[in-house]
Design a protein around this motif. Structure first.
Motif, mmCIF file in Angstrom:
data_model
loop_
_atom_site.group_PDB
_atom_site.id
_atom_site.type_symbol
_atom_site.label_atom_id
_atom_site.label_comp_id
_atom_site.label_asym_id
_atom_site.label_seq_id
_atom_site.Cartn_x
_atom_site.Cartn_y
_atom_site.Cartn_z
ATOM 1 N N THR A 52 0.818 -1.211 0.000
ATOM 2 C CA THR A 52 0.000 0.000 0.000
ATOM 3 C C THR A 52 0.857 1.269 0.000
ATOM 4 O OG1 THR A 52 -0.086 0.099 2.409
ATOM 5 C CG2 THR A 52 -1.815 -1.171 1.291
ATOM 6 N N GLY A 53 2.152 1.126 0.267
ATOM 7 C CA GLY A 53 3.038 2.278 0.331
ATOM 8 C C GLY A 53 3.221 2.828 1.723
ATOM 9 N N ASN A 54 2.494 2.285 2.697
ATOM 10 C CA ASN A 54 2.596 2.807 4.060
ATOM 11 C C ASN A 54 4.002 2.670 4.634
ATOM 12 O OD1 ASN A 54 -0.054 3.625 4.176
ATOM 13 N ND2 ASN A 54 -0.768 1.743 5.121
ATOM 14 N N LEU A 55 4.609 1.500 4.504
ATOM 15 C CA LEU A 55 5.937 1.288 5.076
ATOM 16 C C LEU A 55 6.944 2.233 4.441
ATOM 17 C CD1 LEU A 55 8.022 -0.198 6.794
ATOM 18 C CD2 LEU A 55 8.167 -1.926 4.999
ATOM 19 N N GLN A 56 6.998 2.254 3.144
ATOM 20 C CA GLN A 56 8.003 3.048 2.449
ATOM 21 C C GLN A 56 7.723 4.545 2.492
ATOM 22 O OE1 GLN A 56 9.656 1.977 -1.546
ATOM 23 N NE2 GLN A 56 8.562 3.830 -2.137
ATOM 24 N N ASN A 57 6.523 4.947 2.223
ATOM 25 C CA ASN A 57 6.251 6.367 2.014
ATOM 26 C C ASN A 57 5.825 7.135 3.261
ATOM 27 O OD1 ASN A 57 6.887 6.124 -0.710
ATOM 28 N ND2 ASN A 57 4.841 5.404 -1.187
ATOM 29 N N GLU A 58 4.919 6.584 4.046
ATOM 30 C CA GLU A 58 4.426 7.325 5.202
ATOM 31 C C GLU A 58 5.180 7.022 6.485
ATOM 32 O OE1 GLU A 58 1.879 5.674 3.234
ATOM 33 O OE2 GLU A 58 1.648 7.536 2.117
ATOM 34 N N ASN A 59 5.713 5.810 6.608
ATOM 35 C CA ASN A 59 6.261 5.382 7.892
ATOM 36 C C ASN A 59 7.767 5.153 7.917
ATOM 37 O OD1 ASN A 59 3.730 5.325 9.332
ATOM 38 N ND2 ASN A 59 3.199 3.615 8.007
ATOM 39 N N THR A 60 8.467 5.525 6.891
ATOM 40 C CA THR A 60 9.928 5.455 6.889
ATOM 41 C C THR A 60 10.439 6.861 6.645
ATOM 42 O OG1 THR A 60 9.933 3.165 6.129
ATOM 43 C CG2 THR A 60 11.960 4.424 5.807
ATOM 44 N N PHE A 61 11.302 7.318 7.544
ATOM 45 C CA PHE A 61 11.748 8.710 7.498
ATOM 46 C C PHE A 61 13.154 8.846 8.077
ATOM 47 C CE2 PHE A 61 9.471 7.828 11.376
ATOM 48 C CZ PHE A 61 10.281 8.355 12.368
ATOM 49 N N ALA A 62 13.774 9.971 7.784
ATOM 50 C CA ALA A 62 15.100 10.288 8.320
ATOM 51 C C ALA A 62 14.939 10.983 9.667
ATOM 52 C CB ALA A 62 15.856 11.181 7.346
ATOM 53 N N ASP A 63 15.722 10.559 10.629
ATOM 54 C CA ASP A 63 15.717 11.145 11.976
ATOM 55 C C ASP A 63 17.045 11.849 12.188
ATOM 56 O OD1 ASP A 63 15.692 11.744 14.675
ATOM 57 O OD2 ASP A 63 15.740 9.666 15.353
ATOM 58 N N TYR A 64 16.988 13.172 12.341
ATOM 59 C CA TYR A 64 18.196 13.992 12.524
ATOM 60 C C TYR A 64 18.376 14.442 13.968
ATOM 61 C CZ TYR A 64 17.273 14.629 7.549
ATOM 62 O OH TYR A 64 16.990 14.431 6.228
ATOM 63 N N SER A 65 17.641 13.885 14.898
ATOM 64 C CA SER A 65 17.647 14.381 16.277
ATOM 65 C C SER A 65 19.023 14.323 16.931
ATOM 66 C CB SER A 65 16.631 13.613 17.124
ATOM 67 O OG SER A 65 16.958 12.236 17.176
ATOM 68 N N ASN A 66 19.928 13.506 16.423
ATOM 69 C CA ASN A 66 21.269 13.396 17.000
ATOM 70 C C ASN A 66 22.354 13.739 15.975
ATOM 71 O OD1 ASN A 66 22.938 12.911 19.183
ATOM 72 N ND2 ASN A 66 22.953 10.699 18.925
ATOM 73 N N SER A 67 21.990 14.467 14.928
ATOM 74 C CA SER A 67 22.959 14.770 13.866
ATOM 75 C C SER A 67 24.090 15.672 14.349
ATOM 76 C CB SER A 67 22.268 15.398 12.655
ATOM 77 O OG SER A 67 21.717 16.655 12.966
ATOM 78 N N GLY A 68 23.847 16.448 15.407
ATOM 79 C CA GLY A 68 24.915 17.276 15.976
ATOM 80 C C GLY A 68 26.041 16.443 16.548
ATOM 81 N N THR A 88 6.561 1.364 11.593
ATOM 82 C CA THR A 88 5.456 0.415 11.651
ATOM 83 C C THR A 88 5.834 -0.798 12.496
ATOM 84 O OG1 THR A 88 6.185 -0.773 9.687
ATOM 85 C CG2 THR A 88 4.679 1.075 9.343
ATOM 86 N N PRO A 89 4.850 -1.435 13.134
ATOM 87 C CA PRO A 89 5.165 -2.599 13.971
ATOM 88 C C PRO A 89 5.657 -3.796 13.163
ATOM 89 C CG PRO A 89 2.799 -2.187 13.925
ATOM 90 C CD PRO A 89 3.450 -1.060 13.189
ATOM 91 N N TYR A 90 5.340 -3.848 11.884
ATOM 92 C CA TYR A 90 5.724 -5.002 11.076
ATOM 93 C C TYR A 90 7.045 -4.818 10.328
ATOM 94 C CZ TYR A 90 3.416 -2.098 7.557
ATOM 95 O OH TYR A 90 3.045 -1.058 6.764
ATOM 96 N N ALA A 91 7.630 -3.627 10.362
ATOM 97 C CA ALA A 91 8.866 -3.359 9.618
ATOM 98 C C ALA A 91 9.999 -4.286 10.037
ATOM 99 C CB ALA A 91 9.277 -1.901 9.779
ATOM 100 N N ARG A 92 10.185 -4.466 11.340
ATOM 101 C CA ARG A 92 11.255 -5.330 11.833
ATOM 102 C C ARG A 92 11.066 -6.776 11.358
ATOM 103 N NH1 ARG A 92 14.869 -4.775 15.955
ATOM 104 N NH2 ARG A 92 15.640 -6.683 16.883
ATOM 105 N N ARG A 93 9.834 -7.258 11.453
ATOM 106 C CA ARG A 93 9.534 -8.634 11.027
ATOM 107 C C ARG A 93 9.853 -8.819 9.546
ATOM 108 N NH1 ARG A 93 4.592 -9.907 9.168
ATOM 109 N NH2 ARG A 93 3.663 -8.246 10.406
ATOM 110 N N LEU A 94 9.452 -7.867 8.714
ATOM 111 C CA LEU A 94 9.718 -7.967 7.280
ATOM 112 C C LEU A 94 11.211 -7.867 6.986
ATOM 113 C CD1 LEU A 94 6.849 -5.777 5.788
ATOM 114 C CD2 LEU A 94 7.003 -8.278 5.851
ATOM 115 N N TYR A 95 11.889 -6.944 7.659
ATOM 116 C CA TYR A 95 13.310 -6.720 7.382
ATOM 117 C C TYR A 95 14.152 -7.965 7.694
ATOM 118 C CZ TYR A 95 17.850 -4.559 6.990
ATOM 119 O OH TYR A 95 19.134 -4.267 6.590
ATOM 120 N N PHE A 96 13.915 -8.567 8.837
ATOM 121 C CA PHE A 96 14.756 -9.678 9.286
ATOM 122 C C PHE A 96 14.284 -11.055 8.814
ATOM 123 C CE2 PHE A 96 16.019 -6.347 12.273
ATOM 124 C CZ PHE A 96 17.390 -6.381 12.051
ATOM 125 N N HIS A 97 13.333 -11.081 7.872
ATOM 126 C CA HIS A 97 12.876 -12.369 7.334
ATOM 127 C C HIS A 97 12.843 -12.320 5.808
ATOM 128 C CE1 HIS A 97 12.017 -14.355 11.103
ATOM 129 N NE2 HIS A 97 11.582 -13.178 11.543
#
Length: 129
Positions: A49-65, A75-84
């Motif tokens: 549906t595009g949810n994982l890639q487009n809406e729920n995957t993003f760059a986090d710069y909170s520690n870029s300094g 998403t709760p299922y991202a880890r399951r998909l990635y590691f399988h």
């Protein structure tokens, strides 16, 4: 042999050092964006549906300094998909969909130099080198 004395004076431009630090932080953030774009354009992330890639995957710069950025899939299922990678991923939307979608950009992968080369190019451009 004679004895001689040498004196030198060094003037450090701390403003320039701060600017170089700011430029490196900006280049790191831009490199993270470039990597995220590469991953999305490679059609390697599972896509239904595009949810994982487009809406729920993003760059986090909170520690870029501190020289750390992250690409986060919230998403709760991202880890399951990635590691399988053995799952039977649909190839209708993304021809290369599968698990471990960052593997080509990690050490030993086919694109392992992407981040270092991209960072260097961006940093040189920002600094005018």
């Amino acid at each position: 042999m004679g004895v001689f004395e040498v004196n030198s004076k060094i003037n450090l431009n701390f403003g320039l050092f701060k600017q170089l630090d700011r430029n490196s932080q900006k280049a790191l953030e831009m490199t993270t964006d470039a990597l995220l774009t590469e991953v999305k354009n490679s059609e390697i992330m599972p896509f239904e549906t595009g949810n994982l890639q487009n809406e729920n995957t993003f760059a986090d710069y909170s520690n870029s300094g501190n020289g750390v950025t992250r690409i986060v899939s919230s998403t709760p299922y991202a880890r399951r998909l990635y590691f399988h990678p053995e799952y039977n991923f649909s190839k209708l939307e993304h021809a290369f969909a599968g698990g471990e979608w960052f593997a080509p950009w990690l050490k030993g992968g086919t694109r392992q130099n992407f981040c270092s080369e991209t960072f260097a190019a961006i940093y040189r451009r920002i600094c005018g080198l």
